[in-house]
Design an enzyme around this catalytic site. Structure first.
Site, PDB file in Angstrom:
ATOM      1  N   LYS A 126       0.853  -1.182   0.000  1.00  0.00           N
ATOM      2  CA  LYS A 126       0.000   0.000   0.000  1.00  0.00           C
ATOM      3  C   LYS A 126       0.891   1.234   0.000  1.00  0.00           C
ATOM      4  O   LYS A 126       1.699   1.431   0.912  1.00  0.00           O
ATOM      5  CB  LYS A 126      -0.908   0.009   1.228  1.00  0.00           C
ATOM      6  CG  LYS A 126      -2.012   1.037   1.149  1.00  0.00           C
ATOM      7  CD  LYS A 126      -2.962   0.733  -0.006  1.00  0.00           C
ATOM      8  CE  LYS A 126      -4.387   0.667   0.419  1.00  0.00           C
ATOM      9  NZ  LYS A 126      -5.288   0.261  -0.667  1.00  0.00           N
ATOM     10  N   THR A 162      -3.777  -5.104   0.757  1.00  0.00           N
ATOM     11  CA  THR A 162      -3.163  -3.786   0.944  1.00  0.00           C
ATOM     12  C   THR A 162      -4.036  -2.897   1.813  1.00  0.00           C
ATOM     13  O   THR A 162      -3.530  -2.020   2.511  1.00  0.00           O
ATOM     14  CB  THR A 162      -2.876  -3.110  -0.408  1.00  0.00           C
ATOM     15  OG1 THR A 162      -4.104  -2.829  -1.079  1.00  0.00           O
ATOM     16  CG2 THR A 162      -1.996  -3.990  -1.278  1.00  0.00           C
ATOM     17  N   ARG A 202      30.936  32.417  -8.262  1.00  0.00           N
ATOM     18  CA  ARG A 202      29.582  32.138  -8.733  1.00  0.00           C
ATOM     19  C   ARG A 202      28.675  31.812  -7.560  1.00  0.00           C
ATOM     20  O   ARG A 202      29.135  31.488  -6.456  1.00  0.00           O
ATOM     21  CB  ARG A 202      29.575  30.965  -9.722  1.00  0.00           C
ATOM     22  CG  ARG A 202      29.940  29.628  -9.100  1.00  0.00           C
ATOM     23  CD  ARG A 202      29.696  28.468 -10.038  1.00  0.00           C
ATOM     24  NE  ARG A 202      30.033  27.185  -9.415  1.00  0.00           N
ATOM     25  CZ  ARG A 202      29.721  25.997  -9.926  1.00  0.00           C
ATOM     26  NH1 ARG A 202      29.074  25.927 -11.082  1.00  0.00           N
ATOM     27  NH2 ARG A 202      30.061  24.872  -9.310  1.00  0.00           N
ATOM     28  N   GLN A 217      30.508  18.587  -7.116  1.00  0.00           N
ATOM     29  CA  GLN A 217      30.945  17.246  -6.723  1.00  0.00           C
ATOM     30  C   GLN A 217      31.829  17.296  -5.478  1.00  0.00           C
ATOM     31  O   GLN A 217      31.689  16.468  -4.564  1.00  0.00           O
ATOM     32  CB  GLN A 217      31.707  16.576  -7.867  1.00  0.00           C
ATOM     33  CG  GLN A 217      30.843  16.166  -9.038  1.00  0.00           C
ATOM     34  CD  GLN A 217      30.736  17.230 -10.105  1.00  0.00           C
ATOM     35  OE1 GLN A 217      30.828  18.424  -9.805  1.00  0.00           O
ATOM     36  NE2 GLN A 217      30.552  16.815 -11.355  1.00  0.00           N
ATOM     37  N   HIS A 230      21.184  26.597 -11.239  1.00  0.00           N
ATOM     38  CA  HIS A 230      22.032  27.596 -11.873  1.00  0.00           C
ATOM     39  C   HIS A 230      21.513  29.017 -11.649  1.00  0.00           C
ATOM     40  O   HIS A 230      20.313  29.285 -11.791  1.00  0.00           O
ATOM     41  CB  HIS A 230      22.123  27.334 -13.374  1.00  0.00           C
ATOM     42  CG  HIS A 230      22.675  25.976 -13.717  1.00  0.00           C
ATOM     43  ND1 HIS A 230      23.946  25.582 -13.374  1.00  0.00           N
ATOM     44  CD2 HIS A 230      22.127  24.927 -14.372  1.00  0.00           C
ATOM     45  CE1 HIS A 230      24.163  24.354 -13.803  1.00  0.00           C
ATOM     46  NE2 HIS A 230      23.066  23.928 -14.405  1.00  0.00           N
TER      47      HIS A 230
END
Length: 299
Positions: free
Chosen positions: A12, A57, A183, A226, A254
């Site tokens: 479920k 379920t 940035r 990363q 971005h």
């Protein structure tokens, strides 16, 4: 050519349960989305339509509600283990249970108490917290059997307005992105961390892991998303020894500096266009070298 039944499970999905705990006039809320999947001796169901091994379920859904009343809801890892063990222990045809939980948090609504008295909180009025969602994924083969717990969160939105660079990457005939040494770095973190066992102090572990993620994001001078991902996972593993692996999904939200030169204006990284798509998608795991195998933990 033989045709055989492969791995299967059923359950479920997305049972929404809200548990109000009343402590006199003070109320507390737990708001969960619970998914249950069961597997075991289900061959005759698929091959012959014989439902004798099946726990409906609808019964699974009712169990979630009944357990919320009978046992209350503390930490979601505990609630998930309670449900998973019950399904396996109570039904001989069910050998494995998977319980996935999302928790939505609520804050008390502050109200004016009166002139010069500041704010107080109504004890039964709440506003949904717009922040991240806490998650838990539990696997159990029943009491005494193999188990695993993965805690986590989704939609932890974070941003560094400086302290991020990106350069030195591959450039070919299709590259238009300009290198930068300053940035905006923004992302919405989905993180999951796997526990070594099933006896952690779940609440404290969650709070500390979340803190580690935020601190590492803020303190890392980033040369790539990363690198930031790795430092975030590493911080959790260094501080929370009950955790053996951290997996993260981090979209790069971005932010592009707007060219204001047509209007005779400079833009020293002050005005940005926040693009929602397409976006870079960074995924990775960080783990200890002694992390035990957990083949079912992430599925």
């Amino acid at each position: 050519m033989a045709i055989v039944l492969g791995p299967n499970r059923y359950g479920k999905a997305e049972t929404r349960v809200v548990r109000v705990t009343k402590d006199g006039g003070v109320h507390h809320i737990k708001d969960l989305n619970v998914g249950v999947s069961l597997s075991g001796e289900m061959e005759q169901v698929h091959l012959r339509g014989d439902n004798a091994p099946v726990l409906p379920t609808d019964t699974q859904k009712n169990t979630v509600f009944a357990f919320a009343k009978k046992y209350g809801i503390g930490e979601i890892e505990e609630f998930g283990l309670l449900l998973a063990r019950h399904f396996v222990d109570s039904q001989p045809t069910i050998h494995h249970a998977r319980v996935e939980i999302e928790e939505y948090s609520w804050d008390r609504i502050p109200v004016e108490e009166g002139p010069h008295l500041g704010l107080r909180h109504r004890q039964h009025s709440f506003v949904r917290n717009g922040g991240e969602v806490r998650t838990a994924l539990v696997h159990s083969d029943g009491t005494g059997g193999a188990e695993s717990v993965v805690s986590g969160l989704t939609d932890l939105v974070v941003l560094n307005s400086t302290g991020s660079e990106f350069h030195g990457y591959i450039e070919d005939e299709y590259t238009t992105l300009a290198p930068t040494d300053d940035r905006v770095l923004a992302t919405a973190v989905t993180a999951q961390w796997r526990h070594r066992g099933t006896d952690s102090s779940w609440g404290r572990s969650y709070r500390d892991a979340r803190r580690c993620l935020l601190e590492a994001f803020a303190e890392t001078h980033s040369l790539s998303l990363q690198q930031t991902l790795y430092q975030m996972g590493r911080r959790v593993l260094n501080e929370r020894r009950e955790v053996c692996e951290v997996r993260m999904v981090m979209p790069n939200k971005h932010h592009f500096a707007v060219d204001l030169s047509p209007f005779g204006m400079d833009n020293d990284n002050e005005v940005f266009f926040a693009a929602d798509r397409p976006y870079g998608l960074i995924e990775g795991s960080v783990l200890t070298d002694d992390a035990p195998d957990a083949p079912a933990a992430w599925n």
